[in-house]
Design a protein around this motif. Structure first.
Motif, PDB file in Angstrom:
ATOM      1  N   PRO A   1       0.825  -1.218   0.000  1.00  0.00           N
ATOM      2  CA  PRO A   1       0.000   0.000   0.000  1.00  0.00           C
ATOM      3  C   PRO A   1       0.854   1.262   0.000  1.00  0.00           C
ATOM      4  CG  PRO A   1      -0.712  -1.552   1.712  1.00  0.00           C
ATOM      5  CD  PRO A   1       0.613  -2.027   1.217  1.00  0.00           C
ATOM      6  N   HIS A   2       0.529   2.178  -0.893  1.00  0.00           N
ATOM      7  CA  HIS A   2       1.341   3.383  -1.061  1.00  0.00           C
ATOM      8  C   HIS A   2       1.385   4.213   0.215  1.00  0.00           C
ATOM      9  CE1 HIS A   2       3.178   6.808  -3.096  1.00  0.00           C
ATOM     10  NE2 HIS A   2       2.281   7.581  -2.518  1.00  0.00           N
ATOM     11  N   GLU A   3       0.315   4.212   0.995  1.00  0.00           N
ATOM     12  CA  GLU A   3       0.275   5.081   2.182  1.00  0.00           C
ATOM     13  C   GLU A   3       1.233   4.651   3.280  1.00  0.00           C
ATOM     14  OE1 GLU A   3      -3.554   2.479   2.553  1.00  0.00           O
ATOM     15  OE2 GLU A   3      -2.249   3.286   0.977  1.00  0.00           O
ATOM     16  N   PHE A   4       1.889   3.472   3.124  1.00  0.00           N
ATOM     17  CA  PHE A   4       2.804   3.000   4.160  1.00  0.00           C
ATOM     18  C   PHE A   4       4.277   3.222   3.812  1.00  0.00           C
ATOM     19  CE2 PHE A   4      -1.127   0.929   5.148  1.00  0.00           C
ATOM     20  CZ  PHE A   4      -1.164   0.974   6.538  1.00  0.00           C
ATOM     21  N   ILE A   5       4.565   3.903   2.706  1.00  0.00           N
ATOM     22  CA  ILE A   5       5.959   4.100   2.328  1.00  0.00           C
ATOM     23  C   ILE A   5       6.663   5.106   3.244  1.00  0.00           C
ATOM     24  CG2 ILE A   5       5.581   3.457  -0.073  1.00  0.00           C
ATOM     25  CD1 ILE A   5       5.636   6.434  -0.779  1.00  0.00           C
ATOM     26  N   ASN A   6       5.895   5.835   4.054  1.00  0.00           N
ATOM     27  CA  ASN A   6       6.491   6.765   5.008  1.00  0.00           C
ATOM     28  C   ASN A   6       6.099   6.428   6.446  1.00  0.00           C
ATOM     29  OD1 ASN A   6       7.884   8.556   3.168  1.00  0.00           O
ATOM     30  ND2 ASN A   6       5.859   9.259   2.525  1.00  0.00           N
ATOM     31  N   GLN A   7       5.724   5.166   6.688  1.00  0.00           N
ATOM     32  CA  GLN A   7       5.331   4.776   8.035  1.00  0.00           C
ATOM     33  C   GLN A   7       6.340   3.798   8.643  1.00  0.00           C
ATOM     34  OE1 GLN A   7       1.315   3.976   9.180  1.00  0.00           O
ATOM     35  NE2 GLN A   7       0.463   4.975   7.373  1.00  0.00           N
ATOM     36  N   HIS A   8       6.508   3.911   9.944  1.00  0.00           N
ATOM     37  CA  HIS A   8       7.458   3.118  10.713  1.00  0.00           C
ATOM     38  C   HIS A   8       6.805   1.803  11.140  1.00  0.00           C
ATOM     39  CE1 HIS A   8      10.500   2.048  13.593  1.00  0.00           C
ATOM     40  NE2 HIS A   8      11.064   3.245  13.628  1.00  0.00           N
TER      41      HIS A   8
END
Length: 354
Positions: free
Chosen positions: A339-346
């Motif tokens: 999912p694209h929204e997790f490319i900046n999540q830890h």
């Protein structure tokens, strides 16, 4: 069917393997999940601690979730049987003394431990650690006015022995199924243990990965104890990126760790973010070797959460979930559409659902 749960900054991801591919489902978005554990007696039950919305429970292997232990709204007073904290930083379910039912230990920020013996129907305070000498020196570096329970582990050969780590305050242990606690009194004991693992086949062995290298007084990146914490040794040969975050060990005594060159590079969410993974095998003369094959580029990769299942290592980060069947030498990405929204999540924690 294989399943994994990974906690990220703004959601919990449930991975389910179907026909060789993994389906990814996102659960309770925005809850800031951190810690997750599976009940050892009723394996359909999963618990998840969040940093701002208390403790949650699923009784259908992660499909649906309800809040437990912090049942309050607005300015209502906590009930006696509630967890009197909303920042739940560590959860672990254990078999109880008889081995026929489970108990749930819940760690919080500030550092306290609560316990439930009825699968989250009620909780009681175990300790706020006020009796521990040196508690006034505990601190979490980004917020030095506070500290929290970071990790839990137990002795597979003596289940009454349970260990917790404080960020940052060292290790504490219980010899009576969590009823009472005392500090690790080892000389030169590690201070900032991020993950502590017991060895599945070697009696008396503990492994830890630390942030100690960035404190004034402490150990290096990886520590080992062969007497369950009475003494500690550094095992750091070959490690150049010295900030340790996660660790996993398999039954062959292979180890993998995730590290970075500094806490800032590990967790910064900027263009400077960079992290790596090392592996160490017993037949490789105790050297740590940096792993690169099959892993994403180090630059831009937020530091990984690690686990092991059935001899295979797994690493979760903002680029996806990766696995190694070779003791950490070569890696492959799980067959899943990321999912694209997790490319900046830890990624905070990954566990298999067994």
């Amino acid at each position: 069917m294989k399943q994994f749960i990974v906690t990220y900054d703004n959601a919990l991801l449930l991975f389910t393997q179907e026909h060789g591919e993994y389906c990814i489902e996102s659960k309770f978005k925005g809850a800031n999940p951190i810690a997750v554990t599976q009940d050892p007696i009723d394996t359909n039950i999963i618990y998840c601690g969040t940093f701002d919305r208390g403790l949650w429970k699923s009784d259908d292997s992660g499909e649906t979730w309800i809040p437990i232990g912090t049942r309050f709204k607005n300015n209502d007073a906590f009930k006696q049987e509630d967890i009197h904290m909303t920042r739940v930083t560590s959860v672990k379910a254990y078999k109880d003394e008889g081995g026929t039912s489970s108990m749930l230990l819940v760690g919080t920020e500030p550092s306290t431990l609560f316990v439930s013996y009825d699968q989250g129907e009620s909780f009681e305070l175990v300790t706020d650690f006020s009796h521990i000498e040196g508690k006034d020196k505990w601190f979490f570096p980004p917020r030095p006015y506070t500290h929290h329970v970071k990790w839990q582990a137990s002795n597979p050969h003596q289940p009454e022995n349970i260990f917790v780590t404080i960020e940052a305050g060292g290790m504490l242990y219980s010899e009576d199924y969590g009823r009472s606690w005392q500090a690790n009194k080892a000389n030169n004991a590690p201070v900032d243990i991020h993950v502590l693992r017991t060895h599945p086949t070697m009696p008396n062995t503990l492994y830890g990965v630390c942030g100690d290298a960035f404190l004034n007084n402490g150990h290096g990146t990886v520590i080992e104890s062969t007497d369950y914490g009475a003494t500690w040794q550094d095992i750091n040969e070959g490690i150049e990126a010295k900030y340790g975050y996660s660790l996993a060990v398999n039954e062959d005594n292979d180890l993998v760790i995730s590290t970075a060159k500094s806490p800032y590079k590990a967790h910064s969410y900027t263009n400077d973010t960079a992290s790596t993974i090392y592996y160490r095998q017993r037949d490789n003369d105790a050297q740590w070797v940096e792993a690169t094959e099959g892993l994403p580029d180090q630059q831009g990769t937020i530091i990984s959460a690690l686990t092991e299942y059935d001899g295979v290592f797994y690493a979760a980060n903002n680029k996806g979930v990766f696995y190694s069947e070779s003791g950490g030498q070569q890696w492959q990405q799980l067959n899943a559409k990321w999912p694209h929204e997790f490319i900046n999540q830890h990624a905070h924690q990954i566990i298999p659902i067994v």
